[in-house]
Design an enzyme around this catalytic site. Structure first.
Site, PDB file in Angstrom:
ATOM      1  N   HIS A   1     -24.776  40.780   9.561  1.00 15.20           N
ATOM      2  CA  HIS A   1     -26.414  41.420   9.297  1.00 15.20           C
ATOM      3  C   HIS A   1     -26.051  40.143   7.388  1.00 15.20           C
ATOM      4  O   HIS A   1     -26.580  40.900   6.597  1.00 15.20           O
ATOM      5  CB  HIS A   1     -27.148  42.117   8.869  1.00 15.20           C
ATOM      6  CG  HIS A   1     -27.770  42.937  10.257  1.00 15.20           C
ATOM      7  ND1 HIS A   1     -27.802  44.228  10.188  1.00 15.20           N
ATOM      8  CD2 HIS A   1     -27.273  41.631  12.042  1.00 15.20           C
ATOM      9  CE1 HIS A   1     -28.066  44.071  11.930  1.00 15.20           C
ATOM     10  NE2 HIS A   1     -27.885  42.746  12.602  1.00 15.20           N
TER      11      HIS A   1
HETATM   12  C1  LIG Z   1     -21.804  39.157  16.905  1.00 11.17           C
HETATM   13  C2  LIG Z   1     -23.127  39.416  16.270  1.00 11.17           C
HETATM   14  C3  LIG Z   1     -23.755  40.431  16.142  1.00 11.17           C
HETATM   15  C4  LIG Z   1     -24.948  40.906  16.458  1.00 11.17           C
HETATM   16  N1  LIG Z   1     -26.107  41.524  16.702  1.00 11.17           N
HETATM   17  C5  LIG Z   1     -27.580  41.282  16.265  1.00 11.17           C
HETATM   18  C6  LIG Z   1     -28.284  42.502  17.087  1.00 11.17           C
HETATM   19  O1  LIG Z   1     -27.384  43.724  18.307  1.00 11.17           O
HETATM   20  N2  LIG Z   1     -29.641  42.495  17.298  1.00 11.17           N
HETATM   21  C7  LIG Z   1     -30.127  41.522  15.783  1.00 11.17           C
HETATM   22  O2  LIG Z   1     -30.812  41.635  15.577  1.00 11.17           O
HETATM   23  N3  LIG Z   1     -29.341  40.605  15.058  1.00 11.17           N
HETATM   24  C8  LIG Z   1     -27.774  40.947  15.606  1.00 11.17           C
HETATM   25  N4  LIG Z   1     -26.906  40.031  14.625  1.00 11.17           N
HETATM   26  C9  LIG Z   1     -27.577  39.831  13.938  1.00 11.17           C
HETATM   27  C10 LIG Z   1     -28.581  37.680  14.202  1.00 11.17           C
HETATM   28  O3  LIG Z   1     -28.082  37.264  15.006  1.00 11.17           O
HETATM   29  C11 LIG Z   1     -28.986  36.894  13.053  1.00 11.17           C
HETATM   30  O4  LIG Z   1     -29.397  37.352  11.859  1.00 11.17           O
HETATM   31  C12 LIG Z   1     -29.123  35.314  13.357  1.00 11.17           C
HETATM   32  O5  LIG Z   1     -28.483  35.340  14.688  1.00 11.17           O
HETATM   33  C13 LIG Z   1     -29.054  34.479  12.030  1.00 11.17           C
HETATM   34  O6  LIG Z   1     -29.754  33.430  12.245  1.00 11.17           O
HETATM   35  P1  LIG Z   1     -29.802  32.426  11.374  1.00 11.17           P
HETATM   36  O7  LIG Z   1     -30.906  31.673  11.825  1.00 11.17           O
HETATM   37  O8  LIG Z   1     -30.290  32.806   9.737  1.00 11.17           O
HETATM   38  O9  LIG Z   1     -27.993  31.423  11.065  1.00 11.17           O
HETATM   39  P2  LIG Z   1     -27.921  31.471  12.620  1.00 11.17           P
HETATM   40  O10 LIG Z   1     -27.860  31.713  14.159  1.00 11.17           O
HETATM   41  O11 LIG Z   1     -25.949  31.622  12.336  1.00 11.17           O
HETATM   42  O12 LIG Z   1     -27.859  29.981  12.584  1.00 11.17           O
HETATM   43  C14 LIG Z   1     -26.715  28.677  11.821  1.00 11.17           C
HETATM   44  C15 LIG Z   1     -26.712  28.135  12.402  1.00 11.17           C
HETATM   45  O13 LIG Z   1     -26.188  26.777  11.844  1.00 11.17           O
HETATM   46  C16 LIG Z   1     -25.044  25.899  12.112  1.00 11.17           C
HETATM   47  N5  LIG Z   1     -24.580  25.838  11.210  1.00 11.17           N
HETATM   48  C17 LIG Z   1     -23.252  26.340  10.167  1.00 11.17           C
HETATM   49  N6  LIG Z   1     -23.485  25.138   9.262  1.00 11.17           N
HETATM   50  C18 LIG Z   1     -23.694  24.408   9.772  1.00 11.17           C
HETATM   51  C19 LIG Z   1     -23.318  22.277   9.355  1.00 11.17           C
HETATM   52  N7  LIG Z   1     -22.543  22.488   8.014  1.00 11.17           N
HETATM   53  N8  LIG Z   1     -23.942  21.460  10.000  1.00 11.17           N
HETATM   54  C20 LIG Z   1     -24.478  21.919  11.159  1.00 11.17           C
HETATM   55  N9  LIG Z   1     -24.877  23.396  11.814  1.00 11.17           N
HETATM   56  C21 LIG Z   1     -23.732  24.406  10.576  1.00 11.17           C
HETATM   57  C22 LIG Z   1     -24.221  27.591  12.717  1.00 11.17           C
HETATM   58  O14 LIG Z   1     -23.029  26.867  13.910  1.00 11.17           O
HETATM   59  C23 LIG Z   1     -25.347  28.071  13.433  1.00 11.17           C
HETATM   60  O15 LIG Z   1     -25.438  27.745  14.833  1.00 11.17           O
HETATM   61  C24 LIG Z   1     -25.587  39.774  15.214  1.00 11.17           C
HETATM   62  C25 LIG Z   1     -24.840  39.087  14.387  1.00 11.17           C
HETATM   63  C26 LIG Z   1     -23.762  38.627  15.321  1.00 11.17           C
HETATM   64  C27 LIG Z   1     -22.507  37.596  14.860  1.00 11.17           C
END
Ligand SMILES: Cc1cc2nc3c(=O)[nH]c(=O)nc-3n(C[C@H](O)[C@H](O)[C@H](O)COP(=O)(O)OP(=O)(O)OC[C@H]3O[C@@H](n4cnc5c(N)ncnc54)[C@H](O)[C@@H]3O)c2cc1C
Length: 526
Positions: free
Chosen positions: A464
């Site tokens: 997280h």
């Molecule tokens: C293994 C795991 C288990 C988890 N379990 C849970 C759970 O059970 N319940 C829950 O609520 N949360 C869980 N989480 C946490 C939750 O999924 C994250 O907090 C959430 O997905 C974050 O979302 P975000 O939009 O901030 O980033 P992300 O969803 O990580 O999105 C960022 C995106 O940007 C892309 N990106 C990065 N850099 C670049 C670049 N330079 N150019 C183009 N694209 C790029 C990445 O590839 C990614 O697709 C878990 C996370 C993981 C990894």
């Protein structure tokens, strides 16, 4: 096509933004570094562990952590359409009302619980619950478990025998208690933001989605973000848009991209030869994560998940899932858990994630044999870390100090969590199936110092990461309360990085809520 917006990163937040903006008539370019989410191990809820370490995940590794026995924290992140929501354990939790009230009280006007609740409700389509706290027709599918492992059920019963209340809805009026988690799944499949929000607008001609596109920096001209530079199939390209660029690359990549674009601590950027557009000291500061530590126990009989992914058993589970969307493969593995106030402050400070198997981590193979893992995690860490640049080259890994266990109070919370987990392990419903505790130790009584040693040697991420582009009302925050980057026009950050503090629970639903609100702000600004 001429675009109104470019969204960097098609993760939990990016797909929500794309959906809402396209539905409102905007022309959107959504750029994602990874591939699509179309893979059987992404769709089958129970198979997500197999995706970690493939081309669909990033593996971030911290510097050695002095307060965690010099270990590095390995923090995998989703790298595909849906981002973390395509890789995560699907536990659906919003956090506590007091989390958001504390955001508001710290200067994030408009982010108290009564402000954010409508966005949680608008996002949600809950299979079971309705009423003022739940949505029934939002894009995000939230479901009851279709499969309940006997060890998960034994934990829930044992925790009640140890004195904890049952809670059928952790997102209802009360978070405290134990039970089965609802998950972001539908009809036995993973319901990532790619499979829900993005899928609903995928054919809309106002949306262009490009995968395999690595964004290198945001183009800033005369104090305004005008587009992005990226590589696709080895080719360096640029693309521009008419309105806001939306940065949703996640809590580790978003601060990196800001700094590569000249938005960050001015002196550091200057030293790396990066022209400074905005001297923003907060970029990359305030890193926080939920850490947990496992209590492992051996079961008397071979009833855990061990071996279920092999041979005839795997074939049977696969067929059952393929034909009926039922059985073990519909499980999110982290089926049960709960929230406990271990300090008597009136708010849970520990969450349990329970897995009906002995789990390992990036550093360690799982312990051999059948067993279960009860993982207490702290909910409101005080420790903070940092993300900074090693070099001006976007291909180089970030310099990442996770700040793990830096503050003793965080260690103490995990020690209390471990003690409670051990008590639950010895309650009748688990004592019946458990042969003995493996770690931290089989003895009935362990000293706090022994448990602390286990915490420092075994604490690991709950995945997280958050906080590195902090939202706030003060001038030192990275984004304002409408998620606009201070010092550069036409640029917002929208992902887990803007959270000023972690909510008390899993972060996917809160990130989706943030994106729902960001879309509102973008559309209102018009
Ligand atoms: C293994 C795991 C288990 C988890 N379990 C849970 C759970 O059970 N319940 C829950 O609520 N949360 C869980 N989480 C946490 C939750 O999924 C994250 O907090 C959430 O997905 C974050 O979302 P975000 O939009 O901030 O980033 P992300 O969803 O990580 O999105 C960022 C995106 O940007 C892309 N990106 C990065 N850099 C670049 C670049 N330079 N150019 C183009 N694209 C790029 C990445 O590839 C990614 O697709 C878990 C996370 C993981 C990894």
């Amino acid at each position: 096509m001429n675009f109104d917006h470019i969204i960097i990163g098609a993760g939990s937040a990016g797909c929500v933004l794309a959906h809402r903006l396209v539905r409102a008539g905007r022309r959107v370019l959504l750029l994602e570094a990874g591939p699509t989410h179309e893979h059987p191990f992404v769709r089958m809820p129970a198979a997500f562990v197999r995706v970690i370490g493939t081309e669909r995940s990033w593996d971030y590794a911290s510097e050695p952590q002095p307060h965690a026995n010099g270990r590095r924290m390995h923090v995998p992140q989703g790298r595909m359409l849906g981002g973390g929501s395509s890789l995560n354990a699907m536990v659906y939790i919003r956090g506590q009302a007091a989390d958001y009230d504390s955001w508001r009280d710290a200067g994030c006007t408009g982010w108290g619980w009564s402000d954010v609740l409508p966005a949680f409700v608008r996002a949600e389509s809950n299979e079971r619950y309705a009423g003022p706290l739940h949505g029934r027709d939002g894009p995000l599918q939230v479901s009851e478990p279709r499969f309940r492992h006997p060890l998960s059920a034994a934990f829930v019963a044992a925790a009640q025998q140890a004195g904890l209340p049952a809670n059928p809805d952790f997102n209802g009026t009360e978070q405290a208690g134990v039970g089965f988690y609802q998950s972001t799944t539908f009809r036995g499949e993973r319901g990532s933001t790619a499979a829900t929000y993005l899928a609903a607008v995928r054919r809309d001609e106002r949306l262009a989605v490009r995968t395999g596109v690595h964004v290198r920096r945001i183009l800033v001209e005369a104090g305004r973000a005008v587009g992005v530079e990226f590589t696709e199939a080895g080719q360096l390209q640029q693309v521009r848009c008419a309105q806001d660029v939306l940065l949703s690359a996640g809590a580790l990549a978003s601060p990196q991209l800001l700094m590569l674009s000249g938005i960050g601590p001015g002196e550091d950027l200057h030293k790396l030869g990066i022209p400074v557009h905005a001297d923003s000291q907060g970029v990359g500061q305030n890193y926080q994560d939920h850490l947990e530590v496992s209590v492992y126990a051996r079961t008397r009989r071979p009833i855990s998940l061990l071996g279920q992914d092999q041979g005839l058993r795997a074939l049977r589970h696969g067929l059952q899932w393929q034909l009926l969307r039922s059985g073990l493969l519909t499980s999110n593995v982290v089926e049960s858990g709960g929230f406990v106030d271990t300090l008597g402050t009136g708010r849970p400070d520990v969450q349990f994630h329970v897995l009906p198997v002995l789990v390992g981590d990036v550093e360690r193979e799982p312990l051999p044999g059948h067993g279960l893992s009860i993982n207490p995690c702290f909910l409101r860490p005080q420790s903070r870390g940092t993300v900074s640049l090693r070099s001006p080259d976007p291909a180089h890994p970030i310099l990442f100090d996770a700040g793990a266990l830096r503050v003793q109070a965080d260690v103490d919370t995990l020690v209390r969590g471990v003690k409670l987990a051990r008590r639950i392990l010895r309650a009748p419903a688990l004592a019946e199936v458990v042969e003995h505790e493996l770690l931290p130790g089989a003895e009935a009584t362990l000293s706090d110092a022994q448990i602390e040693a286990h915490v420092r040697s075994h604490a690991k991420t709950v995945y997280h990461p958050a906080g590195t582009c902090r939202m706030g009302g003060d001038a030192t925050s990275v984004v304002d309360t409408h998620l606009r980057v201070r010092g550069v026009a036409g640029l917002r950050v929208c992902d887990a990085s803007v959270m000023p503090t972690l909510p008390s629970g899993n972060t996917n639903a809160p990130t989706i809520m943030l994106a729902e609100r960001c879309a509102e702000f973008v559309l209102q600004a018009a």
